[in-house]
Enzyme design. Structure first.
Site, PDB file in Angstrom:
ATOM      1  N   ASP A 221     -15.949  -0.750   0.205  1.00 18.79           N
ATOM      2  CA  ASP A 221     -14.758  -1.531   0.546  1.00 18.79           C
ATOM      3  C   ASP A 221     -15.125  -2.968   0.910  1.00 18.79           C
ATOM      4  OD1 ASP A 221     -11.839  -0.635   2.630  1.00 18.79           O
ATOM      5  OD2 ASP A 221     -12.041  -1.866   0.828  1.00 18.79           O
TER       6      ASP A 221
ATOM      7  N   GLU B 128      -4.849  -8.002   7.808  1.00 23.75           N
ATOM      8  CA  GLU B 128      -5.247  -7.297   9.040  1.00 23.75           C
ATOM      9  C   GLU B 128      -6.437  -7.951   9.744  1.00 23.75           C
ATOM     10  OE1 GLU B 128      -2.845  -3.469   9.226  1.00 23.75           O
ATOM     11  OE2 GLU B 128      -3.712  -4.964  10.558  1.00 23.75           O
TER      12      GLU B 128
ATOM     13  N   LYS C 179     -14.416  -4.750   7.615  1.00 23.95           N
ATOM     14  CA  LYS C 179     -14.592  -5.398   6.300  1.00 23.95           C
ATOM     15  C   LYS C 179     -13.525  -6.456   6.073  1.00 23.95           C
ATOM     16  CE  LYS C 179     -11.108  -3.432   3.928  1.00 23.95           C
ATOM     17  NZ  LYS C 179     -10.087  -4.134   3.121  1.00 23.95           N
TER      18      LYS C 179
ATOM     19  N   ARG D 103      11.283   0.209   7.030  1.00 26.02           N
ATOM     20  CA  ARG D 103      12.187  -0.482   7.947  1.00 26.02           C
ATOM     21  C   ARG D 103      13.359  -1.094   7.173  1.00 26.02           C
ATOM     22  NH1 ARG D 103       9.455  -5.454  10.978  1.00 26.02           N
ATOM     23  NH2 ARG D 103       9.003  -5.887   8.777  1.00 26.02           N
TER      24      ARG D 103
ATOM     25  N   ALA E 146      -4.143  -2.064  -3.678  1.00 28.41           N
ATOM     26  CA  ALA E 146      -2.871  -1.466  -4.075  1.00 28.41           C
ATOM     27  C   ALA E 146      -2.497  -1.855  -5.503  1.00 28.41           C
ATOM     28  CB  ALA E 146      -1.778  -1.908  -3.097  1.00 28.41           C
TER      29      ALA E 146
ATOM     30  N   TRP F 275       0.824  -1.204   0.000  1.00 32.74           N
ATOM     31  CA  TRP F 275       0.000   0.000   0.000  1.00 32.74           C
ATOM     32  C   TRP F 275       0.869   1.270   0.000  1.00 32.74           C
ATOM     33  CZ3 TRP F 275      -3.716   1.851  -2.133  1.00 32.74           C
ATOM     34  CH2 TRP F 275      -4.694   2.702  -1.605  1.00 32.74           C
TER      35      TRP F 275
ATOM     36  N   LYS G 177      -5.554   0.028   8.069  1.00 34.28           N
ATOM     37  CA  LYS G 177      -6.928  -0.372   8.400  1.00 34.28           C
ATOM     38  C   LYS G 177      -6.867  -1.477   9.447  1.00 34.28           C
ATOM     39  CE  LYS G 177      -8.752   0.646   3.768  1.00 34.28           C
ATOM     40  NZ  LYS G 177      -9.322   0.094   2.524  1.00 34.28           N
TER      41      LYS G 177
HETATM   42  N1  LIG Z   1      -2.445  -3.692   0.066  1.00 39.97           N
HETATM   43  C1  LIG Z   1      -3.585  -3.067  -0.136  1.00 39.97           C
HETATM   44  O1  LIG Z   1      -4.249  -3.265  -1.171  1.00 39.97           O
HETATM   45  C2  LIG Z   1      -4.124  -2.125   0.896  1.00 39.97           C
HETATM   46  C3  LIG Z   1      -3.631  -2.128   2.199  1.00 39.97           C
HETATM   47  N2  LIG Z   1      -4.174  -1.259   3.116  1.00 39.97           N
HETATM   48  C4  LIG Z   1      -3.673  -1.239   4.512  1.00 39.97           C
HETATM   49  O2  LIG Z   1      -2.355  -0.695   4.552  1.00 39.97           O
HETATM   50  C5  LIG Z   1      -1.633  -1.267   5.651  1.00 39.97           C
HETATM   51  C6  LIG Z   1      -0.320  -1.840   5.113  1.00 39.97           C
HETATM   52  O3  LIG Z   1      -0.679  -2.874   4.236  1.00 39.97           O
HETATM   53  P1  LIG Z   1       0.289  -3.381   3.055  1.00 39.97           P
HETATM   54  O4  LIG Z   1       1.212  -2.309   2.644  1.00 39.97           O
HETATM   55  O5  LIG Z   1      -0.581  -4.012   2.026  1.00 39.97           O
HETATM   56  O6  LIG Z   1       1.116  -4.503   3.836  1.00 39.97           O
HETATM   57  P2  LIG Z   1       2.474  -5.240   3.391  1.00 39.97           P
HETATM   58  O7  LIG Z   1       2.475  -6.511   4.151  1.00 39.97           O
HETATM   59  O8  LIG Z   1       2.584  -5.249   1.913  1.00 39.97           O
HETATM   60  O9  LIG Z   1       3.626  -4.249   3.934  1.00 39.97           O
HETATM   61  C7  LIG Z   1       3.743  -4.008   5.286  1.00 39.97           C
HETATM   62  C8  LIG Z   1       4.764  -2.900   5.478  1.00 39.97           C
HETATM   63  O10 LIG Z   1       4.844  -2.603   6.855  1.00 39.97           O
HETATM   64  C9  LIG Z   1       6.218  -2.602   7.267  1.00 39.97           C
HETATM   65  N3  LIG Z   1       6.299  -3.204   8.597  1.00 39.97           N
HETATM   66  C10 LIG Z   1       5.794  -4.390   8.994  1.00 39.97           C
HETATM   67  N4  LIG Z   1       6.066  -4.581  10.290  1.00 39.97           N
HETATM   68  C11 LIG Z   1       6.764  -3.484  10.696  1.00 39.97           C
HETATM   69  C12 LIG Z   1       7.336  -3.075  11.927  1.00 39.97           C
HETATM   70  N5  LIG Z   1       7.217  -3.859  13.012  1.00 39.97           N
HETATM   71  N6  LIG Z   1       7.990  -1.888  11.987  1.00 39.97           N
HETATM   72  C13 LIG Z   1       8.095  -1.106  10.894  1.00 39.97           C
HETATM   73  N7  LIG Z   1       7.567  -1.427   9.690  1.00 39.97           N
HETATM   74  C14 LIG Z   1       6.907  -2.613   9.615  1.00 39.97           C
HETATM   75  C15 LIG Z   1       7.002  -3.416   6.278  1.00 39.97           C
HETATM   76  O11 LIG Z   1       8.287  -2.818   6.208  1.00 39.97           O
HETATM   77  P3  LIG Z   1       9.533  -3.483   5.473  1.00 39.97           P
HETATM   78  O12 LIG Z   1       9.025  -4.008   4.152  1.00 39.97           O
HETATM   79  O13 LIG Z   1      10.479  -2.338   5.303  1.00 39.97           O
HETATM   80  O14 LIG Z   1      10.000  -4.557   6.391  1.00 39.97           O
HETATM   81  C16 LIG Z   1       6.147  -3.241   4.999  1.00 39.97           C
HETATM   82  O15 LIG Z   1       6.659  -2.151   4.295  1.00 39.97           O
HETATM   83  C17 LIG Z   1      -2.562  -2.328   6.258  1.00 39.97           C
HETATM   84  O16 LIG Z   1      -3.236  -1.777   7.376  1.00 39.97           O
HETATM   85  C18 LIG Z   1      -3.571  -2.605   5.137  1.00 39.97           C
HETATM   86  O17 LIG Z   1      -4.830  -3.030   5.623  1.00 39.97           O
HETATM   87  C19 LIG Z   1      -5.181  -0.384   2.801  1.00 39.97           C
HETATM   88  C20 LIG Z   1      -5.685  -0.358   1.524  1.00 39.97           C
HETATM   89  C21 LIG Z   1      -5.186  -1.201   0.494  1.00 39.97           C
HETATM   90  O1  LIG Z   2      -8.131  -2.695   2.117  1.00 38.24           O
HETATM   91  C1  LIG Z   2      -7.964  -3.220   1.027  1.00 38.24           C
HETATM   92  C2  LIG Z   2      -8.767  -2.797  -0.162  1.00 38.24           C
HETATM   93  O2  LIG Z   2      -9.537  -1.651   0.107  1.00 38.24           O
HETATM   94  C3  LIG Z   2      -7.013  -4.360   0.843  1.00 38.24           C
HETATM   95  O3  LIG Z   2      -7.647  -5.526   1.309  1.00 38.24           O
HETATM   96  P1  LIG Z   2      -6.746  -6.773   1.786  1.00 38.24           P
HETATM   97  O4  LIG Z   2      -5.895  -6.268   2.941  1.00 38.24           O
HETATM   98  O5  LIG Z   2      -7.747  -7.834   2.184  1.00 38.24           O
HETATM   99  O6  LIG Z   2      -5.897  -7.168   0.613  1.00 38.24           O
END
Ligand SMILES: NC(=O)C1=CN([C@@H]2O[C@H](COP(=O)(O)OP(=O)(O)OC[C@H]3O[C@@H](n4cnc5c(N)ncnc54)[C@H](OP(=O)(O)O)[C@@H]3O)[C@@H](O)[C@H]2O)C=CC1
Ligand SMILES: O=C(CO)COP(=O)(O)O
Length: 296
Positions: free
Chosen positions: A214, A251, A161, A30, A111, A11, A79
């Protein structure tokens, strides 16, 4: 103006891609990544605007360990509800940042589709309308941005959700059919609304992008990590193995526990989320289906 994304996961990278259409957007994480405008944490925190794309469950520790309020304006893109404490993200961030500097992103937004520049609509939620509109102005034309002041509703929708997406994945993994999935999603929306209203959410949030939008997206697509967790659980795979293979955050697994705790504590009727929490603790999904069908 200067802006940075905190967290270069799926994301965070997608948001940087989108924001970079209009402004120079830095990113930090990180683990160092070979991304354009990847900067140190210090350089990122010095930016005027910050977008937090960290998993909800790590936010409090991250803020404790790394964050210093320098007047930054914040868009929280995570989220989830924190398990253990049952804290919503606005409560966690409020301990470090004044409310008028806080906004929260919600809505149907995979994403992977944002990274393709596909049409997407999101909501920026804040008690500070001016801040919401500021962040909205940074997004490119393929991302239609709405604003709302219902922060609680947006957070409940974005978190709940994910649990309902796990339920929908289980439904499809058990091959229960389209009738069952549609009924589950519809009743899930009712349950999410009931839970959100208890905490002061606004009705229309649940009918809009943050809620129904969503939910429909995440509960009906294999692009959803949470949906895939449910699907594989129904196939009898173990949760640890599913999450290991996923390699990304789901999540709903953690928010499920938070909702179970909050609903039990406050006496809120959330039968679907309740069953998902039990399934994640080892209950047979087929037993949960029987119990949900029998539930009056
Ligand atoms: N993916 C999607 O489609 C969407 C995601 N979201 C929300 O966004 C948030 C992130 O999701 P997403 O990016 O997909 O998750 P990912 O699993 O793809 O990435 C997680 C990120 O968080 C970092 N991270 C994990 N643990 C730690 C920690 N302990 N300290 C610091 N950094 C940490 C990682 O860093 P590193 O890689 O540097 O280790 C990585 O960059 C979630 O809440 C998700 O629900 C919302 C809408 C859409
Ligand atoms: O929040 C999201 C879309 O809006 C991403 O959903 P997931 O974390 O289930 O992939």
């Amino acid at each position: 103006m200067s802006i940075a994304v905190i967290g270069a996961g799926k994301w965070g990278q997608a948001l940087q891609f989108a924001l970079s259409k209009n402004v120079t957007c830095k990113i930090t994480s990180r683990q160092r990544k070979s991304l354009e405008n990847f900067v140190s944490l210090e350089e990122a925190l010095a930016c005027e605007y910050l977008v937090f794309a960290l998993p909800a469950q790590v936010v409090r520790t991250w803020l404790d360990e790394h964050f210093q309020f320098l007047g930054q304006k914040i868009l929280v893109a995570a989220k989830g509800i924190e398990k253990g404490s049952g804290a919503f993200l606005n409560e966690i961030f409020a301990a470090y940042i004044p409310e008028e500097n806080l906004s929260f992103l919600s809505g149907p937004s995979f994403a992977s589709e944002v990274m393709q520049g596909l049409p997407t609509a999101v909501v920026i939620n804040s008690s500070n309308e001016g801040l919401a509109k500021e962040f909205a102005s940074f997004f490119p034309s393929f991302m239609k941005t709405y604003t709302s002041n219902d922060v609680i509703g947006a957070e409940v929708c974005g978190a709940y959700k994910n649990v309902l997406a796990i339920a929908s994945g289980i439904c499809d993994g058990l091959k229960l059919g389209n009738n069952a999935r549609a009924s589950l999603i519809a009743r899930g929306l009712v349950e999410m609304h009931r839970f959100g209203k208890y905490f002061g959410a606004t009705d229309e949030t649940f009918l809009g992008l943050s809620g129904a939008g969503d939910l429909f997206l995440t509960a009906s697509s294999t692009l959803s990590r949470n949906y895939r967790v449910g699907f594989f659980l129904a196939e009898g795979k173990k949760l640890d193995a599913i999450l290991e293979a996923l390699g990304e955050v789901a999540e709903g697994v953690f928010t499920s526990e938070a909702i179970f705790e909050l609903s039990s504590k406050h006496g809120i009727y959330t039968p679907i989320a309740h069953e998902i929490a039990l399934i994640l603790k080892g209950k047979n999904p087929k037993e949960s289906v029987k119990d949900l069908l029998a539930d009056s």
